[in-house]
Write a protein that holds these residues in place. Structure first.
Motif, PDB file in Angstrom:
ATOM      1  N   LEU A 105       0.806  -1.112   0.035  1.00  0.00           N
ATOM      2  CA  LEU A 105       0.087  -0.151   0.038  1.00  0.00           C
ATOM      3  C   LEU A 105       0.891   1.171   0.064  1.00  0.00           C
ATOM      4  N   ALA A 106       1.933   1.277   0.748  1.00  0.00           N
ATOM      5  CA  ALA A 106       2.998   2.480   0.820  1.00  0.00           C
ATOM      6  C   ALA A 106       3.620   2.624  -0.421  1.00  0.00           C
ATOM      7  N   LEU A 107       3.833   1.646  -1.078  1.00  0.00           N
ATOM      8  CA  LEU A 107       4.536   1.570  -2.471  1.00  0.00           C
ATOM      9  C   LEU A 107       3.560   2.286  -3.485  1.00  0.00           C
ATOM     10  N   GLU A 108       2.287   1.864  -3.529  1.00  0.00           N
ATOM     11  CA  GLU A 108       1.414   2.340  -4.223  1.00  0.00           C
ATOM     12  C   GLU A 108       1.271   3.824  -4.160  1.00  0.00           C
ATOM     13  N   ARG A 151       4.152   5.949  -5.564  1.00  0.00           N
ATOM     14  CA  ARG A 151       3.965   6.055  -6.841  1.00  0.00           C
ATOM     15  C   ARG A 151       2.978   7.485  -7.234  1.00  0.00           C
ATOM     16  N   GLU A 152       1.703   7.307  -6.497  1.00  0.00           N
ATOM     17  CA  GLU A 152       0.976   8.373  -6.828  1.00  0.00           C
ATOM     18  C   GLU A 152       1.280   9.811  -6.361  1.00  0.00           C
ATOM     19  N   PHE A 153       1.745   9.824  -5.262  1.00  0.00           N
ATOM     20  CA  PHE A 153       2.360  11.260  -4.821  1.00  0.00           C
ATOM     21  C   PHE A 153       3.258  11.344  -5.672  1.00  0.00           C
ATOM     22  N   GLN A 154       4.465  10.799  -6.262  1.00  0.00           N
ATOM     23  CA  GLN A 154       5.504  10.922  -7.111  1.00  0.00           C
ATOM     24  C   GLN A 154       4.793  11.723  -8.428  1.00  0.00           C
ATOM     25  N   PHE A 204       5.137  12.036  -0.316  1.00  0.00           N
ATOM     26  CA  PHE A 204       6.012  10.923  -1.072  1.00  0.00           C
ATOM     27  C   PHE A 204       7.110  10.642  -0.066  1.00  0.00           C
ATOM     28  N   ASP A 205       7.856  11.688   0.437  1.00  0.00           N
ATOM     29  CA  ASP A 205       8.841  11.387   1.361  1.00  0.00           C
ATOM     30  C   ASP A 205       8.528  10.678   2.493  1.00  0.00           C
ATOM     31  N   TYR A 230       7.378   3.287   3.696  1.00  0.00           N
ATOM     32  CA  TYR A 230       7.801   1.752   3.104  1.00  0.00           C
ATOM     33  C   TYR A 230       9.084   0.862   3.407  1.00  0.00           C
ATOM     34  N   ARG A 231      10.157   2.028   3.632  1.00  0.00           N
ATOM     35  CA  ARG A 231      11.513   1.475   3.914  1.00  0.00           C
ATOM     36  C   ARG A 231      11.365   0.886   5.177  1.00  0.00           C
TER      37      ARG A 231
END
Length: 216
Positions: free
Chosen positions: A35-38, A41-44, A70-71, A77-78
């Motif tokens: 979910l965080a990765l998705e 991508r949207e925020f980026q 995004f940050d 995510y990390r």
């Protein structure tokens, strides 16, 4: 006649509650990381598109808001990856099934950074970012917001463990919309250390100090 006794049913060991809980936690971290990765991508995409088409100061503020989101999501995510790695590799009592699955779940671990190094990074990164804020052309309100964002970032220990000081500064300058200049920090102790040791991921890899800035 003697009648053969029926075979005894095979006994199975009851499931280990700790193992079951660990598998549940792994599944939750997997889902949270996805979910965080998705969201990343949207925020980026939103940050890039909004910045590309920005026509007003409000548009630029919105782009910076997407970049900060995004940050923060990237940090989540990390952290999920790091926690997942600890769950997979931190228990020496893995079952055979877990041991077989571990190679597929392993991720690149965070570099070993001591608490003392994190504290020093917090000082070095904080000083560098605050100097960038005061050197940039910003209104008092914008400056206060940037300083508040910096303090929030410095409170996240995991982000200070990820990469070297130059890499951390580069990522945060992008997020905060601040100019990034390796020459500005070349004479600091942390930059001199990166120039001398050339750690993996350092932006000072192959760096050559400008002739007019070299000390006599």
């Amino acid at each position: 006649m003697f009648q053969a006794s029926p075979p005894h049913p095979e006994t199975t060991e009851p499931p280990d509650p700790a193992q079951a809980r660990r598998q549940h936690e792994l599944a939750g971290l997997e889902e949270l990381a996805d979910l965080a990765l998705e969201l990343c991508r949207e925020f980026q995409s939103a940050a890039i598109e909004t910045r590309r088409t920005a026509q007003t100061p409000q548009d630029m503020t919105a782009a910076q808001g997407y970049a900060r989101a995004f940050d923060r999501t990237a940090r989540t995510y990390r952290q999920c990856l790091a926690l997942r790695d600890r769950l997979v590799n931190g228990d020496t009592r893995q079952t055979k099934a877990q041991a077989q699955a571990a190679p597929f779940l392993q991720v690149e671990t965070l570099p070993v950074v001591t608490a003392q190094q994190v504290a020093q990074r917090r000082i070095d990164v904080g000083e560098a970012l605050r100097a960038c804020v005061y050197a940039a052309d910003r209104t008092p309100v914008e400056r206060e917001q940037l300083l508040a964002d910096i303090e929030e970032f410095l409170g996240d220990e995991e982000s200070l463990r990820w990469g070297g000081v130059s890499d951390i500064l580069w990522r945060q300058c992008i997020v905060l919309g601040l100019p990034f200049d390796l020459d500005r920090w070349a004479h600091t102790a942390w930059a001199q250390d990166e120039i001398a040791t050339q750690p993996r991921g350092s932006l000072y890899e192959g760096y050559r100090e400008p002739q007019d800035q070299r000390p006599p």
